[in-house]
Motif scaffolding. Structure first.
Motif, PDB file in Angstrom:
ATOM      1  N   LEU A 156      -4.595   4.848 -14.919  1.00  9.24           N
ATOM      2  CA  LEU A 156      -3.816   4.785 -13.688  1.00  9.24           C
ATOM      3  C   LEU A 156      -3.936   3.428 -13.011  1.00  9.24           C
ATOM      4  O   LEU A 156      -2.966   2.935 -12.407  1.00  9.24           O
ATOM      5  CB  LEU A 156      -4.275   5.891 -12.732  1.00  9.24           C
ATOM      6  N   GLU A 157      -5.095   2.793 -13.105  1.00 10.25           N
ATOM      7  CA  GLU A 157      -5.277   1.514 -12.420  1.00 10.25           C
ATOM      8  C   GLU A 157      -4.435   0.389 -13.029  1.00 10.25           C
ATOM      9  O   GLU A 157      -4.329  -0.703 -12.456  1.00 10.25           O
ATOM     10  CB  GLU A 157      -6.756   1.105 -12.421  1.00 10.25           C
ATOM     11  N   ASN A 158      -3.794   0.637 -14.170  1.00  7.78           N
ATOM     12  CA  ASN A 158      -2.928  -0.376 -14.792  1.00  7.78           C
ATOM     13  C   ASN A 158      -1.522  -0.396 -14.192  1.00  7.78           C
ATOM     14  O   ASN A 158      -0.695  -1.230 -14.583  1.00  7.78           O
ATOM     15  CB  ASN A 158      -2.801  -0.125 -16.300  1.00  7.78           C
ATOM     16  N   TYR A 192       2.099   6.134  -7.307  1.00 11.70           N
ATOM     17  CA  TYR A 192       1.007   6.982  -7.789  1.00 11.70           C
ATOM     18  C   TYR A 192       1.394   8.452  -7.707  1.00 11.70           C
ATOM     19  O   TYR A 192       1.103   9.248  -8.608  1.00 11.70           O
ATOM     20  CB  TYR A 192      -0.263   6.741  -6.960  1.00 11.70           C
ATOM     21  N   GLU A 204       0.810  -1.224   0.000  1.00  8.06           N
ATOM     22  CA  GLU A 204       0.000   0.000   0.000  1.00  8.06           C
ATOM     23  C   GLU A 204       0.844   1.275   0.000  1.00  8.06           C
ATOM     24  O   GLU A 204       0.652   2.164  -0.837  1.00  8.06           O
ATOM     25  CB  GLU A 204      -0.939   0.011   1.205  1.00  8.06           C
TER      26      GLU A 204
END
Length: 345
Positions: A333-335, A239, A232
């Motif tokens: 972004l989720e890739n 990110y 996390e």
């Protein structure tokens, strides 16, 4: 040392600490035999960063055993893996000895001395079974330093009632069950949990990111602690770097000239498709060496650990090639995924 400190996102201190007294087998007999077979007059020695301090003693031992006319040279170049051979020294010696890593580039001139750890793995594996592993299917992986005990690990887990899954990854890997900081192909197995036996947190975090559906249990025999890889905080770091690069206009695309780390096709593709991308070649990629370039962000096509270990230290966002595609809008972004190397060079 707390469990939290071992699972956070800062990967700068990921090397195996020398908390245990260790006796390494430098395989001097094999080196001497190679010198005699090749009538060598120059022998090059290359050590990883944590073992460079041992270099002079190994050189002394060799000089006592070799003829006077044989010169022993020690590489002072940084060394972080078998992908990081000192090619300058290798070209200028008759025998080149690379300590601490398993073979990646085969050559008649190169001798690889793996330097296996003498740390016992049994107690920490017992703790992992008691605290985190569920009996059933389990994948088993480790690093080059502990490969000498890999069969012992498999047999012990089997005796405890586990169905142990192992495989050899691609050509970048030498052994069954071996993982590198840039390659986790040996973990592509049919099990929902993976036991990683080894020091440091970079490898298991990479495993957990590449296999988000699997529970990655870390049995660290060096620091004597069992944890579960938690991505996390690390993902938040990545990110953050991508978001800061979304407004970038000029990108410095780094091509690493180290023999086993160059991904020319990827670097070339980025520069060919972006007039505001500039190809920068260098061997050692450090924050100080990039500070003088007037770029808004950098893309690292070399060793993934440059981005993930040292990323927060660079003055501008340092991205992986896939993160670059997200920053310029080519991928969502989720890739976002962990950057890995496959094949040799």
């Amino acid at each position: 040392m707390s469990n939290e400190s071992l699972s956070d996102g800062d990967l700068r201190n990921t090397g195996m600490s020398l908390k245990h007294d260790r006796e390494w087998d430098y395989e001097l007999d094999r080196i001497i035999e190679a010198v005699e077979e090749r009538d060598a007059t120059k022998v090059g020695l290359q050590f990883p960063e944590g073992l460079k301090r041992r270099g002079p003693k190994v050189a002394d031992d060799l000089r006592e055993l070799l003829p006077d006319e044989v010169t022993v040279l020690i590489s002072g170049q940084p060394c972080y893996g078998a992908c990081d051979l000192d090619t300058f020294l290798m070209r200028r010696t008759d025998v080149f000895v690379h300590f601490g890593h398993s073979p990646m580039k085969e050559s008649d001139k190169i001798i690889y001395v793996p330097l296996f750890s003498n740390v016992e793995v049994g107690p920490i594996m017992e703790q992992a079974v008691e605290e985190e592993l569920e009996t059933g299917d389990v994948g088993l992986v480790t690093t080059a330093q502990h490969m000498n005990r890999f069969e012992e690990m498999k047999e012990w887990l089997t005796e405890q009632g586990f169905d142990v899954h192992t495989r050899k990854g691609d050509d970048r890997l030498t052994h069954e069950g071996q993982v590198l900081g840039c390659n986790y192909a040996s973990a592509d197995i049919d099990a929902d949990q993976i036991l990683y036996v080894g020091g440091g947190k970079f490898h298991p975090l990479g495993l957990a990111m590449e296999h988000p559906d699997k529970k990655v249990v870390i049995a660290d025999p060096v620091n004597n602690v069992v944890t579960v890889a938690d991505t996390e905080k690390f993902m938040k770091q990545r990110y953050g770097a991508v978001h800061r690069a979304m407004d970038a206009e000029k990108f410095g695309v780094i091509f690493c000239t180290k023999i086993g780390q160059g991904r020319w096709e990827i670097a070339e593709e980025i520069v060919d498709n972006n007039d505001n991308a500039y190809l920068i070649t260098m061997d050692e990629v450090t924050p100080d060496r990039l500070r003088n370039f007037d770029m808004d962000a950098f893309v690292n096509t070399g060793c993934p650990r440059i981005t993930t270990d040292d990323g927060p230290q660079f003055h501008k966002p340092m991205l992986t090639p896939q993160e670059y595609k997200i920053a310029i809008g080519e991928e969502p972004l989720e890739n976002l995924a962990f950057d890995t190397f496959h094949g040799t060079w």
